[in-house]
Motif scaffolding. Structure first.
Motif, PDB file in Angstrom:
ATOM      1  N   TYR A  27       0.795  -1.061   0.023  1.00 27.06           N
ATOM      2  CA  TYR A  27       0.039   0.011  -0.030  1.00 27.06           C
ATOM      3  C   TYR A  27       0.961   1.168  -0.008  1.00 27.06           C
ATOM      4  O   TYR A  27       0.811   2.184   1.153  1.00 27.06           O
ATOM      5  CB  TYR A  27      -0.852  -0.025   1.334  1.00 27.06           C
ATOM      6  N   PRO A  64      -5.520  -2.459   4.528  1.00 27.88           N
ATOM      7  CA  PRO A  64      -6.839  -2.733   4.590  1.00 27.88           C
ATOM      8  C   PRO A  64      -7.673  -2.491   5.890  1.00 27.88           C
ATOM      9  O   PRO A  64      -6.941  -2.312   6.915  1.00 27.88           O
ATOM     10  CB  PRO A  64      -6.998  -4.300   4.424  1.00 27.88           C
ATOM     11  N   GLY A  83     -12.709  -4.228  -0.327  1.00 24.73           N
ATOM     12  CA  GLY A  83     -11.635  -4.587   0.623  1.00 24.73           C
ATOM     13  C   GLY A  83     -11.880  -5.582   1.530  1.00 24.73           C
ATOM     14  O   GLY A  83     -10.741  -5.901   2.565  1.00 24.73           O
ATOM     15  N   THR A  97     -12.022  -8.991   1.281  1.00 21.15           N
ATOM     16  CA  THR A  97     -11.227 -10.078   1.046  1.00 21.15           C
ATOM     17  C   THR A  97      -9.715  -9.789   1.454  1.00 21.15           C
ATOM     18  O   THR A  97      -9.100 -10.846   2.395  1.00 21.15           O
ATOM     19  CB  THR A  97     -11.529 -10.540  -0.279  1.00 21.15           C
ATOM     20  N   GLU A  98      -9.480  -8.529   1.269  1.00 20.36           N
ATOM     21  CA  GLU A  98      -8.115  -8.309   1.632  1.00 20.36           C
ATOM     22  C   GLU A  98      -7.953  -8.283   3.026  1.00 20.36           C
ATOM     23  O   GLU A  98      -6.951  -8.814   3.707  1.00 20.36           O
ATOM     24  CB  GLU A  98      -7.534  -7.017   1.153  1.00 20.36           C
ATOM     25  N   GLU A 149      -7.945 -11.596   4.421  1.00 18.97           N
ATOM     26  CA  GLU A 149      -6.651 -12.305   4.347  1.00 18.97           C
ATOM     27  C   GLU A 149      -5.606 -11.879   5.468  1.00 18.97           C
ATOM     28  O   GLU A 149      -4.881 -12.858   5.926  1.00 18.97           O
ATOM     29  CB  GLU A 149      -6.025 -11.917   2.903  1.00 18.97           C
ATOM     30  N   TRP A 150      -5.566 -10.561   5.477  1.00 18.93           N
ATOM     31  CA  TRP A 150      -4.593 -10.121   6.580  1.00 18.93           C
ATOM     32  C   TRP A 150      -4.761 -10.804   8.178  1.00 18.93           C
ATOM     33  O   TRP A 150      -3.797 -10.948   8.729  1.00 18.93           O
ATOM     34  CB  TRP A 150      -4.594  -8.737   6.606  1.00 18.93           C
TER      35      TRP A 150
END
Length: 207
Positions: free
Chosen positions: A22, A74, A191, A193-194, A197-198
């Protein structure tokens, strides 16, 4: 930045990873008229941040200024309905999860066409890498590039201090974290899904 211990992230590779993922930062500093904020992409090179601005930007006159760069990862709303414990006790409330990195340092303004061209080529090659036919700086007429280089200055910020806050439900039991990850994936908004994942990676790193 207020950072409870369970949300503190100190691993350099993780913090640098967020910056690379980012790279569009908010740069805050003091200017003649008071506090100012600019929004710029930066490239992290060997622990130093590189960017550029138009000569008319106030940052071009602030060589040596103390700056704060904020890299926002995110983020997203977390519903208490996603927590199993909410359905058992009702004692849960909404929150907002996010990951952010703050970089403190001093601004160095660079007026060097060779340095600037190398930076622009690096930035372009990085961000064009996923294109079917990546654009390159050399694709534009040399006269045009030369004119553009005269209109900008480079920025460099050596990292004096870096801090990360990864608020990813670490203060909840495993089953609540799993519920929030599943809820984000099901909602699948901008955002989500991101962020899921994080959160999943953070969960794995804490095992």
């Amino acid at each position: 930045m207020y950072t409870p211990k369970h949300f503190e992230e100190t691993r350099a590779d993780v913090l640098h990873g967020l910056i690379r993922a980012y790279p569009f930062a908010t740069l805050a500093t003091h200017a003649a008229a008071g506090l100012t904020a600019n929004h710029l992409p930066f490239e992290l090179v060997d622990g130093v941040l590189h960017g550029h601005v138009a000569r008319g930007n106030e940052l071009a006159q602030l060589d040596g200024a103390e700056v704060l760069l904020i890299f926002q990862g995110p983020d997203g709303y977390i519903s208490p309905n996603w927590y199993p414990s909410k359905h058992e006790t009702g004692r849960e409330v909404p929150t907002w999860n996010y990951a952010v990195v703050h970089v403190h340092g001093r601004l160095r303004v660079i007026d060097d066409a060779i340095w600037l061209r190398r930076l622009l080529e690096t930035l372009t090659n990085h961000h064009e890498a996923t294109q079917p036919k990546p654009w390159q700086v050399g694709d534009a007429p040399e006269e045009h590039i030369a004119n553009l280089l005269r209109a900008i200055v480079g920025l460099e910020v050596a990292i004096d201090r870096i801090e990360g806050k990864f608020k990813l439900s670490q203060n909840h039991p495993t089953r609540n974290r799993a519920g929030a990850i599943a809820g984000l994936r099901q909602r699948d908004g901008d955002g989500d899904t991101e962020l899921a994942e994080w959160m999943a990676r953070q969960e794995e790193s804490n095992l």
